[in-house]
Scaffold this active site. Sequence first.
Site, PDB file in Angstrom:
ATOM      1  N   LYS A  53       0.841  -1.202   0.000  1.00  0.00           N
ATOM      2  CA  LYS A  53       0.000   0.000   0.000  1.00  0.00           C
ATOM      3  C   LYS A  53       0.878   1.254   0.000  1.00  0.00           C
ATOM      4  O   LYS A  53       0.618   2.210  -0.734  1.00  0.00           O
ATOM      5  CB  LYS A  53      -0.930   0.006   1.223  1.00  0.00           C
ATOM      6  N   GLN A  97      -4.967  -1.754  10.021  1.00  0.00           N
ATOM      7  CA  GLN A  97      -4.661  -3.037   9.380  1.00  0.00           C
ATOM      8  C   GLN A  97      -5.186  -4.180  10.241  1.00  0.00           C
ATOM      9  O   GLN A  97      -4.850  -4.288  11.423  1.00  0.00           O
ATOM     10  CB  GLN A  97      -3.137  -3.155   9.172  1.00  0.00           C
ATOM     11  N   ASP A 120     -11.162   2.893   4.327  1.00  0.00           N
ATOM     12  CA  ASP A 120     -11.410   1.453   4.153  1.00  0.00           C
ATOM     13  C   ASP A 120     -12.917   1.160   4.130  1.00  0.00           C
ATOM     14  O   ASP A 120     -13.327   0.051   3.806  1.00  0.00           O
ATOM     15  CB  ASP A 120     -10.775   0.652   5.302  1.00  0.00           C
TER      16      ASP A 120
END
Length: 283
Positions: A53, A97, A120
């Site tokens: 990422k 994460q 997200d």
Amino acid sequence: MTATLIDGKLFAAELRAAQKSALSALAARGVQPGLAAILAGDDPASRVYLRNKARACEETGVRSEVHEFPASVSASALLERLAQLNADPRVHGILVQLPLPPQIDASQVLAAVSPMKDVDGFHAMNLGALLQGRPGFVPGTPAGVMRLLEHAGVPLAGQHAVIVGRSTIVGKPLALLLLQKDATVTICHSQTRDLAAVTQQADILIVAAGRAKLVTAQMVKRGACVIDVGVNRMADGKLEGDVDFAAVRETAGWITPVPGGVGPMTIAMLIINTIRAAELSLA
Ligand code: NAP
């Protein structure tokens, strides 16, 4: 029949390159989009995902930073850092994460991300907006799958889409997005009786189970579009999808590879959401 390969790596790179004008417009207003990631613990796969990422951010022109915590971290330490990031004007997108260490309640942590920075799309407010068909941040993997289907010209309206996997980050939001496009949607999971009987009916089969080679050629209708979301690290270190790629490509009409299919699209969607969050911060 040999399926048409849907190249997610190439398309994701094109999508990221196409963000140039949005980035220039932001730069003209003194803004560089910034993405902050929270990493707790030392899960090697999480580290690889974050590295990928960060690299894609850098290539696109998005600033990225990683906030690392030991596996023993407390929920309050994570919440405190999230409060700082929520208030930081240089940070437009925040991602936590997953998975988090077992002592942490992931839903509590995800709820602490500002919905305006929730790139997200895991905050209940954004998931609720998706359910109601209102604008909001859509999770990257399902959004990326939809972009791949559109890019490949796969018809959706009236088609039978079968999703294997009902997680909140892939299967469930994907079902909502496919419904928005007038597909008829079936979701399968570990308790589904006779999985093959259901998958054989799919015009579009999307597999997100985390089980290497779960889907064999016999389970796929001739000419179907097969999207493989699964990522499984094998004993030899290689990555495998949830679909038996070599066999299924002889039956399917379209197929995505692993790696190089859905994974790069997930990252591209995350970056596009971050750029959008930066634009919204000026609105
Ligand atoms: P998850 O939360 O573990 O969910 C897996 C789902 O698959 C569950 O709904 C489970 O059913 C179902 N399932 C498991 N075994 C099955 C079987 N034998 N038959 C039918 N259904 C079965 O996983 P996830 O987070 O959604 O991720 C799924 C896979 O996609 C993983 O390999 C993950 O690494 C990958 N992934 C890839 C990306 C990407 O960007 N490429 C992004 C996210 C995830 P139950 O609900 O009944 O347990």
